[in-house]
Design an enzyme around this catalytic site. Structure first.
Site, PDB file in Angstrom:
ATOM      1  N   LYS A   4       0.928  -1.461   0.051  1.00 12.16           N
ATOM      2  CA  LYS A   4       0.037   0.019  -0.068  1.00 12.16           C
ATOM      3  C   LYS A   4       1.044   1.351  -0.036  1.00 12.16           C
ATOM      4  O   LYS A   4       1.842   1.401   0.684  1.00 12.16           O
ATOM      5  CB  LYS A   4      -0.866   0.002   0.918  1.00 12.16           C
ATOM      6  CG  LYS A   4      -1.755   1.235   1.376  1.00 12.16           C
ATOM      7  CD  LYS A   4      -2.835   0.943   2.621  1.00 12.16           C
ATOM      8  CE  LYS A   4      -3.917   1.954   2.700  1.00 12.16           C
ATOM      9  NZ  LYS A   4      -4.752   2.006   3.848  1.00 12.16           N
TER      10      LYS A   4
ATOM     11  N   SER B  83      -9.781   1.937   2.951  1.00 15.04           N
ATOM     12  CA  SER B  83      -8.927   2.685   2.137  1.00 15.04           C
ATOM     13  C   SER B  83      -7.843   1.741   1.422  1.00 15.04           C
ATOM     14  O   SER B  83      -7.261   2.326   0.267  1.00 15.04           O
ATOM     15  CB  SER B  83      -8.153   3.752   2.990  1.00 15.04           C
ATOM     16  OG  SER B  83      -7.152   3.046   3.946  1.00 15.04           O
TER      17      SER B  83
ATOM     18  N   SER C 122      -9.723  -0.570   7.037  1.00 19.82           N
ATOM     19  CA  SER C 122      -9.370  -0.337   5.679  1.00 19.82           C
ATOM     20  C   SER C 122      -8.608  -1.350   5.025  1.00 19.82           C
ATOM     21  O   SER C 122      -8.534  -1.494   4.053  1.00 19.82           O
ATOM     22  CB  SER C 122      -8.232   0.799   5.988  1.00 19.82           C
ATOM     23  OG  SER C 122      -8.890   1.976   5.906  1.00 19.82           O
TER      24      SER C 122
END
Lengths: 488, 97
Positions: free
Chosen positions: A80, A155, A179
């Protein structure tokens, strides 16, 4: 070997050990797959194929010399865009960090490298991890591989979508309010948030420091366990990291812990706002556990309906403080209109941050401001303790708790873009876990009639990852949902 | 919801050192009223005597075992990240009259 990119870590580790494939072959398969599908999925913000192949080659050489490091040696893992990877861009999907390149590795990346993993690509996300749909990225909107018109969750939407599309063997995400788990559920993969403090946050761009945790996305519970074993541990560079307690040989626990378990089902998680198909699906999963001899206990988490307001006060307050560092001075975007100290800050921040980040900075600044601190922030911190107390009471009776991960399957792009409150409610089943600092995992539990994935959340006791993994693994092994892949 | 104060966005944006356009402020004002109205749910809870919780674990006064010098970065590595730098120093607009 055309389907290497959809294999699990444990399958590939066995193939590598048997000499049936190489890390270069696996990494090339992932690179080729990404080249073929990422124009549709848009999971990656950047990739460095040369660097990935060099790491793969080093892994193969290690293995040839008889020095293979373990199950992760040679496995490509996507990261990420909020975790520092040395010499790679780290933009947090924000214009604020458009030109930033990490000078060092985050501790979790160091540990993955020590385990031999191939660090592969930067995955899209909501800007500064603020969002539940990955629509808040300043660069691109990631699609859910199961239906390209829908969002992948957020997210960590890029991390989840890349898994579903076969663009990595595993990925890392971060989970502040759901997330990892929510996008894992929406994309039909496994996603896990560890006990707060189990993995160092050093090298993670801070959003809400008392809630943020790094965690894995994987195809199976076993793979998630392998990744956790490699990453956990106290780190002097993160004073909130904690020495592991209890059983941490999770792979072994999957073999030895077979239940039956006492499993709690909180009625509060099946009320208003839940999609009927999700509800029926999770009830079916609970029935399966019952059929295996598990005792299902009705429990109550009476303060859980307050988790959303508590979370959005605590998280925005911490965010407004953490994001003060992006001031246009040392490493972030600087406005060309900056004429003095004040405009250097205000203009640079005004230009660099997107709408949702601004919304949360304003909200967080407000709840901390003089005259409102007691009414919002202090009160939220007190209710946070009541939420923890609910869990502590429940865990006196049960080994783990079963809930839906998300109240709905993936929704259409743009559907909630102008209604932040509706978006915040996407996290209603995941955020109380962050507030209490507990571990939880989402495992695929089936599909809606229109073919969208649904996820079952298993919540464990603090440092109870071994039991949590075992409970989730039992369900996964008895069903084939995790093996299904979308058509792209 | 009527008891919820309307946020003075100009005041808060100044505290946050955040420049916003009038259009952004207008949109945000309405959204924040909704969100703060939702936060009012917390007022219904009795929190008398409840200790505030800042963190999942009780962490106090963390001392390092021994502060060993580790890897450091050459000044040019760090100043290179700044929007503007000169002679290994970060350049900013004039801040003192």
């Amino acid at each position: 070997m055309s389907d290497l990119h959809f294999k699990t870590i444990s399958e590939l580790a066995a193939m590598l050990a048997a000499g049936e494939t190489t890390s270069v072959e696996i990494t090339q398969a992932v690179i080729d797959r990404t080249a073929a599908v990422d124009a549709q999925v848009k999971a990656f913000l950047s990739t460095d194929t040369e660097d990935a192949l060099a790491q793969a080659k080093a892994s193969d050489e290690r293995r040839a010399a008889g020095k293979a490091l373990g199950p992760l040696d040679g496995i490509p893992i996507g990261i990420k865009d909020t975790l520092a990877v040395k010499d790679q861009p780290l933009r947090c999907a924000s214009k604020m960090l458009e030109n930033y390149v990490s000078p060092y590795d985050a501790t979790c990346i160091v540990k993955l490298r020590e385990a031999g993993a191939v660090i592969w690509g930067r995955l899209n996300m909501d800007e500064f991890a603020m969002g539940s749909s990955t629509e808040n990225s300043a660069y691109q909107t990631t699609a859910n591989p199961w239906d390209l018109e829908t969002i992948p969750g957020g997210s960590s939407g890029g991390s989840a979508a890349a898994m579903a599309a076969g663009e990595a063997i595993a990925t890392l995400g971060t989970d502040t309010g759901g997330s990892i788990r929510q996008p894992a559920a929406l994309c039909g993969v496994v996603g896990m948030k560890p006990t707060y403090g189990l993995i160092s946050r050093y090298g993670l761009v801070a959003f809400a420091s008392s809630l943020d945790q790094v965690g894995p996305f994987a195809r199976t519970v076993e793979d998630a366990a392998i990744l956790m074993e490699a990453m956990l541990g106290k780190d002097d560079l993160d004073s909130t990291s904690i020495a592991p307690q209890g059983e941490t040989n999770y792979s072994e626990a999957l073999k030895t812990k077979k239940g039956p378990w006492k499993l709690g089902v909180p009625q509060e998680f099946f009320g208003e706002g839940i999609d009927p198909e999700v509800k029926a699906n999770i009830e079916k999963a609970i029935d399966w556990y019952k059929s295996q001899g598990c005792e299902i206990v009705d429990i109550s988490l009476p303060h859980s309906e307050l988790a959303v307001p508590v979370y959005y006060i605590v998280a925005t307050a911490e965010a407004s403080s953490n994001l003060a560092r992006f001031d246009g001075v040392r490493y972030s975007h600087r406005s060309e209109e900056a004429k003095d100290a004040m405009t250097l800050f205000t203009k640079s921040r005004g230009e660099g941050f997107g709408d949702e980040v601004k919304r949360r900075i304003i909200l967080g600044t407000y709840v901390l401001s003089s005259g409102y601190y007691d009414a919002y922030y202090l009160r939220a911190q007190k209710v946070r303790r009541l939420i923890l107390g609910d869990f502590e009471k429940a865990f006196e009776q049960v080994d783990a708790i079963l809930t839906p991960t998300s109240p709905t399957p993936a929704f259409k792009r743009g559907e909630r873009a102008d209604d932040p409150l509706a978006m915040y409610l996407s996290d209603v089943y995941t955020i109380s876990v962050n507030l209490a600092g507990l571990p939880a995992i989402s495992v695929p539990s089936g599909f809606t009639e229109s073919g969208l994935p649904i996820g079952l959340q298993v919540i464990g006791k603090a440092f109870g990852e071994a039991d949590m993994f075992a409970v989730a693994n039992a369900f996964e092994k008895a069903h084939d949902y995790a093996q299904q892949t979308p058509t792209l | 919801m009527s008891e919820t104060p309307h946020i003075d966005i100009d005041y808060v944006a100044n505290l946050a050192r955040l420049d916003m356009t009038d259009a952004e402020k207008a949109k945000l004002g309405t959204q924040l009223d909704d969100i703060l109205g939702y936060f009012d749910k917390l007022n219904a809870v009795d929190v008398d005597g409840v200790e505030p919780m800042a963190h999942a674990h009780r962490v106090f006064n963390v001392w390092r075992e021994g502060d060993e010098p580790g890897e450091t970065y050459a000044p040019e590595v760090l100043t290179k990240m700044a929007p503007e730098s000169r002679d290994n120093q970060v350049v900013v607009p004039k801040v003192v009259e």
